[in-house]
Design an enzyme around this catalytic site. Structure first.
Site, PDB file in Angstrom:
ATOM      1  N   ARG A 194     -10.200   4.559  27.646  1.00 51.18           N
ATOM      2  CA  ARG A 194      -8.776   4.631  27.336  1.00 51.18           C
ATOM      3  C   ARG A 194      -8.354   6.094  27.237  1.00 51.18           C
ATOM      4  O   ARG A 194      -9.191   6.985  27.219  1.00 51.18           O
ATOM      5  CB  ARG A 194      -8.492   3.881  26.030  1.00 51.18           C
ATOM      6  N   SER A 199       9.294   5.695   3.175  1.00 51.69           N
ATOM      7  CA  SER A 199      10.247   4.652   3.538  1.00 51.69           C
ATOM      8  C   SER A 199       9.607   3.266   3.435  1.00 51.69           C
ATOM      9  O   SER A 199      10.180   2.350   2.839  1.00 51.69           O
ATOM     10  CB  SER A 199      10.754   4.915   4.956  1.00 51.69           C
ATOM     11  N   SER A 200       8.398   3.121   3.991  1.00 53.70           N
ATOM     12  CA  SER A 200       7.731   1.805   3.937  1.00 53.70           C
ATOM     13  C   SER A 200       7.414   1.403   2.510  1.00 53.70           C
ATOM     14  O   SER A 200       7.547   0.241   2.136  1.00 53.70           O
ATOM     15  CB  SER A 200       6.400   1.819   4.688  1.00 53.70           C
ATOM     16  N   GLU A 205      -3.257  -1.840   7.943  1.00 56.16           N
ATOM     17  CA  GLU A 205      -2.009  -1.528   8.641  1.00 56.16           C
ATOM     18  C   GLU A 205      -1.775  -2.479   9.823  1.00 56.16           C
ATOM     19  O   GLU A 205      -0.652  -2.927  10.048  1.00 56.16           O
ATOM     20  CB  GLU A 205      -2.030  -0.077   9.118  1.00 56.16           C
ATOM     21  N   SER A 265       5.213 -19.639  11.340  1.00 55.64           N
ATOM     22  CA  SER A 265       5.134 -20.800  10.449  1.00 55.64           C
ATOM     23  C   SER A 265       6.519 -21.310  10.064  1.00 55.64           C
ATOM     24  O   SER A 265       6.656 -22.420   9.569  1.00 55.64           O
ATOM     25  CB  SER A 265       4.376 -20.436   9.169  1.00 55.64           C
ATOM     26  N   HIS A 315     -15.556  -1.251  11.195  1.00 59.63           N
ATOM     27  CA  HIS A 315     -15.795  -1.834  12.523  1.00 59.63           C
ATOM     28  C   HIS A 315     -15.015  -1.079  13.612  1.00 59.63           C
ATOM     29  O   HIS A 315     -15.229  -1.320  14.784  1.00 59.63           O
ATOM     30  CB  HIS A 315     -15.491  -3.340  12.544  1.00 59.63           C
ATOM     31  N   HIS A 316     -14.127  -0.178  13.192  1.00 61.08           N
ATOM     32  CA  HIS A 316     -13.443   0.665  14.168  1.00 61.08           C
ATOM     33  C   HIS A 316     -14.310   1.853  14.555  1.00 61.08           C
ATOM     34  O   HIS A 316     -13.920   2.641  15.412  1.00 61.08           O
ATOM     35  CB  HIS A 316     -12.127   1.191  13.593  1.00 61.08           C
ATOM     36  N   ASP A 350      21.236 -10.597  -3.219  1.00 59.96           N
ATOM     37  CA  ASP A 350      20.939  -9.388  -2.442  1.00 59.96           C
ATOM     38  C   ASP A 350      19.495  -9.004  -2.746  1.00 59.96           C
ATOM     39  O   ASP A 350      18.796  -9.705  -3.482  1.00 59.96           O
ATOM     40  CB  ASP A 350      21.894  -8.241  -2.816  1.00 59.96           C
ATOM     41  N   THR A 403      -8.104 -16.971   9.838  1.00 58.11           N
ATOM     42  CA  THR A 403      -7.208 -16.904  10.996  1.00 58.11           C
ATOM     43  C   THR A 403      -7.293 -18.206  11.783  1.00 58.11           C
ATOM     44  O   THR A 403      -6.276 -18.733  12.252  1.00 58.11           O
ATOM     45  CB  THR A 403      -7.565 -15.702  11.885  1.00 58.11           C
ATOM     46  N   HIS A 430       3.749   6.753  22.110  1.00 56.71           N
ATOM     47  CA  HIS A 430       4.028   5.335  22.359  1.00 56.71           C
ATOM     48  C   HIS A 430       3.528   4.505  21.179  1.00 56.71           C
ATOM     49  O   HIS A 430       4.245   3.651  20.651  1.00 56.71           O
ATOM     50  CB  HIS A 430       3.356   4.894  23.664  1.00 56.71           C
ATOM     51  N   TYR A 457      -2.681  -5.433   9.966  1.00 56.15           N
ATOM     52  CA  TYR A 457      -2.290  -6.731   9.404  1.00 56.15           C
ATOM     53  C   TYR A 457      -0.874  -6.697   8.844  1.00 56.15           C
ATOM     54  O   TYR A 457      -0.228  -7.732   8.739  1.00 56.15           O
ATOM     55  CB  TYR A 457      -3.300  -7.173   8.340  1.00 56.15           C
ATOM     56  N   HIS A 481      -6.914  -0.459   9.103  1.00 53.79           N
ATOM     57  CA  HIS A 481      -7.133  -1.881   9.332  1.00 53.79           C
ATOM     58  C   HIS A 481      -6.109  -2.756   8.605  1.00 53.79           C
ATOM     59  O   HIS A 481      -5.479  -3.589   9.232  1.00 53.79           O
ATOM     60  CB  HIS A 481      -8.566  -2.331   9.077  1.00 53.79           C
ATOM     61  N   LYS A 501      -5.225 -20.855  10.270  1.00 55.75           N
ATOM     62  CA  LYS A 501      -3.808 -20.744  10.631  1.00 55.75           C
ATOM     63  C   LYS A 501      -3.533 -21.322  12.009  1.00 55.75           C
ATOM     64  O   LYS A 501      -2.588 -22.090  12.197  1.00 55.75           O
ATOM     65  CB  LYS A 501      -3.367 -19.283  10.594  1.00 55.75           C
ATOM     66  N   TRP A 534      -2.982   7.937  18.284  1.00 55.93           N
ATOM     67  CA  TRP A 534      -2.218   7.700  17.056  1.00 55.93           C
ATOM     68  C   TRP A 534      -3.092   7.798  15.818  1.00 55.93           C
ATOM     69  O   TRP A 534      -2.599   7.932  14.705  1.00 55.93           O
ATOM     70  CB  TRP A 534      -1.530   6.330  17.090  1.00 55.93           C
TER      71      TRP A 534
END
Lengths: 538, 180
Positions: free
Chosen positions: A454, A173-174, A259, A272, A306-307, A110, A332, A81, A261, A257, A335, A146
């Protein structure tokens, strides 16, 4: 579309001007609009595939005890998932938006590298198919979460090398997509479109693209180390050979991390873009938005641990990562205040894209606050790996990224198709989504605080009530998204039949260039660069 | 004009591909960097993997530190593994020897490796071993059992706040993967 050809200068009429005929058009296309459409439709498909997996999870957790699936398959579902939603749905959806919108927003004909663009889309499809194929392999799909932490992930059956190569393909690809976007933004802007006049969506994607080329190779390296640890006797993460499993976590989160963002910065960009149009005001604090985005991107590289507060870091490390993480709340916050100030005293109307955007501002802020709670290292020990973190990141991804993707769909569908969507069904979709998403995820905060871990298929009976409520919310949310599918198909087929103007939304052309083109835009747009650059958004 | 853009694109793509390759390398560079950081700071309870020379410290008779010994087997490693004592009160600066017992429960030769860990992590640099079975791979004949000593000293410079040190060993069966 046939009228398009006539509009063009005849001096390079040896070129193909309209789309190729037949289905092969979609395979060989190098047109940014076609590829954008492919990305968006692929992402929408994957959104429902990943969503179906979430439904399996919520069905199993509806009551305590084992109901429908075995624990191994349950863990595969949580893992797949996440991978499908991150790499198959949210990221490709934003790449699709980038393909469609960036050339039209900066007045380019283009993308800079159209053939690479085609290749990066088809590599994405190959990567996701390879990932999906692991579901049918001996030993099942990866079930380690994941994050693919060793040593657990090394117990995956036959699927492990396939999952790893799939990550490689998705990464390539990315990276190709990101390089293309950077080249387009740097080299293809219309004269007069200076960097500080670019729409915010273009800015956020430029920064996101830099994040991608910096982190995807690191992730590719990390999974390659897993591969060699498993099959070639290296010991990067294998303690028996002098390696350290914690090293994987450091490398993974150095990627992981930034990622997250990658998924939120383009979200900020779309918000915006939409809010000023429906508030009928310029974006408040354009340049501070640019600097805040860049600051968030920079900070994302120095907060990864922090993870992993609970791996046994020394106190100095905990303190550093705690304070660095708290710093992110500042840009943040800038924003969030800017969006609020944009709406302040604006002549607001509440069409579906604006409804989703307002819900994004409110609900993303909630997700941000729970993030701030978890940045506090000593309390994170309580929240770590509980449903509290699940609630946190789903608030920042579902009612934030996914809602904004919905908003973008409603906002630009009339431009893309030339047809108006049904506003009543759009609002129904919004209200069902915004209520059910809170029924779905809000109780998970309580579950986490009460200690529910979890990634478990069964739980103690004291968690039963909130899980049932969460599952009911999940089913309503899942079903509501079928309305979006209906609206997309209906709009492509002709929608309400109402004729949409070039601008679609009142005065939108003052904000961004795409609204100066016809709806739908010609197959090749801005073959001669625009002369007037809109500045209302600044 | 058109040519100019193509050239600019090619140049930019070249730079960006270089950045991508560089970051791939950086991912691998993190491995030694991580080790260097652990070594310099003594974080993560990473312990010296070779014996140190026995030097004499001034023995601090007034101070006692409890050293606990933990033994574990990775996954289903077919061994018996225990320490002869579970804990020991030690004076910093004094050398002690503690015996560990390990036995191969299979009928085949086994090559196994014990991986040490010290907690709290910050103590690792003050815990010195002059002799340990963990410094190299151990080969056990079929059904062989062996008593193996660990000789250690706690550096008297250990900060006062540490009262207990836990020394943990995990045995891994490396028979399949050993390069020996």
């Amino acid at each position: 579309m046939s009228a398009v050809v006539a509009e063009h200068d005849d001096h390079h009429d040896h070129h193909e001007h309209g789309p190729a005929k037949g289905l092969l058009r979609w395979v060989i296309t190098t047109n940014h609009k076609d590829i954008g459409t492919l990305y968006l439709l692929f992402a929408l498909t994957m959104f429902f595939v990943g969503g179906a997996m979430a439904m399996v999870i919520r069905a199993e957790l509806f009551e305590p005890g084992m109901q429908f699936v075995n624990p191994q398959f349950f863990n595969s579902m949580t893992t797949m998932h996440a991978l499908v939603m991150v790499f198959g749905a949210v990221m490709p959806a934003f790449v699709g938006l980038a393909n469609w919108m960036i050339p039209m927003m900066i007045g380019a004909p283009d993308m800079a590298l159209p053939r690479m663009n085609n290749m990066s889309f088809w590599l994405l499809v190959a990567g996701v198919l390879l990932l999906a194929s692991t579901l049918f392999m001996e030993g099942g799909a990866p079930a380690s979460g994941w994050t693919l932490y060793p040593p657990l992930v090394l117990q995956t059956g036959k699927a492990l090398p396939f999952a790893i190569f799939s990550v490689h393909l998705l990464g390539i690809s990315s990276i190709m997509g990101a390089i293309n976007i950077i080249a387009t933004i740097f080299n293809m802007r219309a004269p007069g479109m200076t960097l500080m006049k670019m729409p915010m969506f273009v800015w956020t994607w430029l920064i996101t693209a830099f994040l991608l080329i910096a982190i995807m190779p690191v992730f590719a390296g990390a999974v390659t180390m897993l591969l060699t640890d498993k099959f070639f006797n290296t010991s990067f993460f294998d303690a028996a050979g002098g390696g350290d499993p914690v090293l994987y976590q450091h490398i993974f989160w150095f990627f992981g991390h930034p990622e997250v963002y990658v998924m939120i910065l383009p979200t900020f960009g779309v918000a915006s873009t939409i809010i000023p149009v429906f508030a009928r005001k310029p974006l408040f604090g354009y340049s501070s938005m640019v600097y805040a985005t860049a600051s968030i991107a920079f900070l994302s590289f120095i907060v990864w641990a922090h993870h992993m507060f609970t791996v046994g870091m020394p106190i100095a490390g905990e303190l550093y990562f705690m304070y660095a993480t708290m710093l992110i709340a500042i840009p943040t916050g800038v924003k969030v205040f800017n969006w609020t100030a944009t709406m302040w005293k604006g002549s607001m109307t509440f069409e579906t894209p604006m409804l989703f955007s307002i819900a994004f501002v409110v609900l993303f802020t909630m997700g941000g606050f729970t993030g701030l709670m978890m940045s506090v290292a000593p309390v994170d020990f309580q929240y770590h790996d509980t449903y509290f973190i699940v609630a946190h990141f789903h608030y920042t991804l579902v009612p934030a990224s996914v809602f904004i993707l919905m908003a973008a769909g409603y906002f630009w569908l009339p431009k893309w198709t030339g047809h108006m969507y049904d506003e009543r069904i759009g609002r129904l979709h919004f209200w069902l989504s915004v209520v059910s998403v809170n029924i779905l995820f809000f109780p998970q905060h309580f579950l986490g605080l009460a200690g529910m871990p979890r990634r478990i298929p069964d739980y103690a009976v004291q968690f039963a009530d909130w899980n049932m409520i969460s599952s009911i919310g999940g089913f309503i949310f899942g079903a509501s998204q079928l309305l979006f599918l209906y609206i997309v198909i209906d709009t492509i087929k002709g929608g309400t039949g109402e004729k949409v103007t070039d601008e679609v939304w009142e005065d939108a052309a003052k904000h961004s260039l795409e609204w100066t083109l016809p709806s739908p835009p010609p197959y090749h747009s801005f073959t001669t660069p625009p002369t007037v650059i809109p500045t209302e958004h600044i | 004009m058109k040519e100019g853009v193509t050239q600019k694109n090619t140049k930019l793509v070249r730079i960006l591909v270089f950045v991508v390759l560089g970051m791939f390398g950086f991912g691998y560079a993190l491995v030694p960097l991580y080790d260097v950081l652990c070594e310099v700071t003594g974080l993560n309870g990473k312990v010296e993997s070779s014996a140190i020379k026995e030097v004499s410290y001034e023995i601090d008779k007034n101070r006692e530190v409890t050293v606990e010994f933990m033994t574990a087997l990775n996954e289903a490693t077919p061994m018996v593994f225990r320490s002869e004592i579970k804990k020991l009160k030690v004076h910093p600066g004094e050398y002690y020897t503690v015996n560990f017992y390990a036995e191969n429960k299979t009928d085949k030769v086994m090559i196994a490796r014990a991986i040490p860990s010290i907690s709290p992590g910050a103590v690792a640099e003050f815990f010195k071993k002059t002799e340990c079975f963990c410094f190299s791979e151990q080969t056990f004949k079929a059904r062989e059992g062996r008593t193996m000593p660990v000789r250690f000293v706690v550096n008297p410079e250990l900060p006062e706040k540490y009262k207990t040190i836990t020394l943990a060993y995990t045995f891994f069966d490396n028979t399949e993967t050993s390069v020996k």
